[in-house]
Motif scaffolding. Structure first.
Motif, short mmCIF file in Angstrom:
data_model
loop_
_atom_site.label_atom_id
_atom_site.label_comp_id
_atom_site.label_asym_id
_atom_site.label_seq_id
_atom_site.Cartn_x
_atom_site.Cartn_y
_atom_site.Cartn_z
N LEU A 1 0.82 -1.22 0.00
CA LEU A 1 0.00 0.00 0.00
C LEU A 1 0.85 1.26 0.00
O LEU A 1 0.65 2.16 -0.82
N TYR A 2 1.80 1.34 0.93
CA TYR A 2 2.61 2.55 1.03
C TYR A 2 3.39 2.81 -0.27
O TYR A 2 3.41 3.93 -0.79
N PHE A 3 4.00 1.77 -0.80
CA PHE A 3 4.77 1.94 -2.02
C PHE A 3 3.88 2.38 -3.17
O PHE A 3 4.25 3.22 -3.99
N ALA A 4 2.67 1.82 -3.24
CA ALA A 4 1.74 2.19 -4.31
C ALA A 4 1.30 3.64 -4.20
O ALA A 4 1.16 4.35 -5.20
N THR A 5 1.08 4.12 -2.96
CA THR A 5 0.68 5.52 -2.81
C THR A 5 1.79 6.45 -3.30
O THR A 5 1.51 7.48 -3.92
N LYS A 6 3.03 6.10 -3.03
CA LYS A 6 4.11 6.98 -3.43
C LYS A 6 4.36 6.91 -4.95
O LYS A 6 4.79 7.90 -5.56
N ALA A 7 4.09 5.76 -5.56
CA ALA A 7 4.14 5.70 -7.02
C ALA A 7 3.05 6.58 -7.62
O ALA A 7 3.26 7.25 -8.65
N ALA A 8 1.89 6.62 -6.98
CA ALA A 8 0.81 7.49 -7.44
C ALA A 8 1.20 8.96 -7.33
O ALA A 8 0.89 9.76 -8.22
N VAL A 9 1.86 9.32 -6.24
CA VAL A 9 2.31 10.70 -6.06
C VAL A 9 3.30 11.08 -7.16
O VAL A 9 3.23 12.18 -7.73
N ARG A 10 4.21 10.17 -7.47
CA ARG A 10 5.18 10.45 -8.54
C ARG A 10 4.46 10.66 -9.88
O ARG A 10 4.79 11.59 -10.63
N SER A 11 3.46 9.85 -10.17
CA SER A 11 2.69 10.02 -11.40
C SER A 11 1.94 11.35 -11.38
O SER A 11 1.89 12.07 -12.39
N LEU A 12 1.37 11.68 -10.24
CA LEU A 12 0.62 12.92 -10.13
C LEU A 12 1.48 14.14 -10.42
O LEU A 12 1.03 15.08 -11.09
N SER A 13 2.70 14.12 -9.95
CA SER A 13 3.57 15.29 -10.18
C SER A 13 3.87 15.48 -11.66
O SER A 13 3.97 16.61 -12.14
N ARG A 14 3.98 14.37 -12.40
CA ARG A 14 4.21 14.49 -13.85
C ARG A 14 3.02 15.15 -14.54
O ARG A 14 3.18 16.06 -15.36
N THR A 15 1.83 14.65 -14.25
CA THR A 15 0.66 15.18 -14.94
C THR A 15 0.35 16.61 -14.52
O THR A 15 -0.02 17.45 -15.36
N LEU A 16 0.51 16.92 -13.24
CA LEU A 16 0.30 18.29 -12.80
C LEU A 16 1.33 19.24 -13.40
O LEU A 16 1.02 20.39 -13.71
N ALA A 17 2.56 18.77 -13.54
CA ALA A 17 3.59 19.60 -14.15
C ALA A 17 3.18 19.99 -15.57
O ALA A 17 3.36 21.14 -16.00
N SER A 18 2.62 19.04 -16.31
CA SER A 18 2.17 19.32 -17.67
C SER A 18 0.97 20.26 -17.68
O SER A 18 0.91 21.22 -18.45
N GLU A 19 0.03 20.02 -16.79
CA GLU A 19 -1.20 20.80 -16.78
C GLU A 19 -0.99 22.23 -16.28
O GLU A 19 -1.64 23.17 -16.77
N LEU A 20 -0.10 22.40 -15.31
CA LEU A 20 0.07 23.71 -14.69
C LEU A 20 1.17 24.55 -15.31
O LEU A 20 1.31 25.74 -14.98
N ALA A 21 1.95 23.97 -16.21
CA ALA A 21 3.02 24.73 -16.85
C ALA A 21 2.52 26.01 -17.54
O ALA A 21 3.18 27.05 -17.45
N PRO A 22 1.38 25.98 -18.25
CA PRO A 22 0.90 27.22 -18.86
C PRO A 22 0.60 28.33 -17.86
O PRO A 22 0.56 29.51 -18.23
N LYS A 23 0.38 27.98 -16.60
CA LYS A 23 0.16 28.98 -15.56
C LYS A 23 1.47 29.45 -14.94
O LYS A 23 1.47 30.25 -14.00
N GLY A 24 2.61 28.92 -15.44
CA GLY A 24 3.91 29.29 -14.90
C GLY A 24 4.23 28.62 -13.58
O GLY A 24 5.06 29.12 -12.81
#
Length: 249
Positions: free
Chosen positions: A149-172
């Protein structure tokens, strides 16, 4: 040189451990810091220790109303945010056959839901050029028995940072993951691991890492300061692993 001079930082889980170490360093580097934590007593103690450049807001990252309160309090005091360090988290270790739904929900709620909605709720305050840091872990590319469980949650966090980086880049807005290795913090207090077993785990991980030792909270705080500062202005969607080499060997 004060690399965070006059920047406003919000740190969840900022009343202890890595969050408090980062808050201490951020203030030394010129920032004003909003600490968000569940325990009012330790929150008050942290604010008293840090002095007038620190503010405490009590709440739980899994409670969206509490995150709204965090947004409102931060907006009222500072108007905007330069640094958002979504750091709150916990880990429970157990064989898969012993994991119940409540344990599953608790870990994913705090580690994943908490990080996601922390960013969502505070997004209106994040200014152009701001830095979002999500606390991952060096375990997110590993597999160790009882850590499913713990390892899976942290893999999810790593994935989330990638997608948020893409989505929020236009906002600087930059979004990066900070993935600590084994560090002696109050993490053990928030797990189901007995202290002797936790020390055994620390020794096992340290022995497998090239640097042959656990990290320190100060070393993780130093990495957080780098990601928070303009020194990392060309970094986004990255995973800064600070683990003595454990994950990559």
């Amino acid at each position: 040189m004060t690399t965070l001079n006059d920047k406003v930082a919000v740190i969840t889980g900022g009343n202890s451990g890595i969050g408090l170490a980062a808050a201490t360093l951020f203030i030394e580097q010129g920032a004003r810091v909003v600490l968000f934590g569940r325990n009012q007593t330790t929150l008050d103690e942290a604010v008293s220790k840090l002095g007038p450049r620190a503010v405490g807001v009590q709440g739980d990252v899994t409670n969206l109303d509490d995150l709204e309160t965090l947004k409102d309090e931060t907006s009222m005091r500072f108007g905007q945010i330069d640094i958002l360090f979504a750091n709150a988290g916990l880990g429970v270790f157990s064989p898969i056959e012993n994991i119940d739904e409540a344990s599953y929900d608790k870990q994913f709620d705090i580690n994943v839901k908490g990080a996601f909605f922390t960013v969502q709720k505070l997004l209106p305050l994040l200014k152009n050029g701001s830095s979002v840091i999500l606390t991952g872990s060096a375990v997110h590319e590993k597999g160790v028995a009882t850590g499913s469980l713990y390892f899976a949650t942290k893999a999810a966090v790593r994935s989330l940072s990638r997608t948020l980086a893409s989505e929020l880049a236009p906002k600087g807005i930059r979004v990066n993951t900070l993935s600590p290795g084994i560090v002696r913090t109050n993490f053990a207090e928030n797990t189901n691991i007995a202290s002797d077993d936790f020390e055994g785990f620390v020794g096992m991980v340290a022995s497998q890492a090239p640097l042959q030792r656990p990290g320190t909270m100060q070393e993780i705080a130093n990495a957080a300061r780098f990601l928070a500062s303009d020194e990392s202005s060309y970094m986004t969607a990255a995973d800064l692993v600070v683990d003595g080499g454990w994950m990559n060997v």
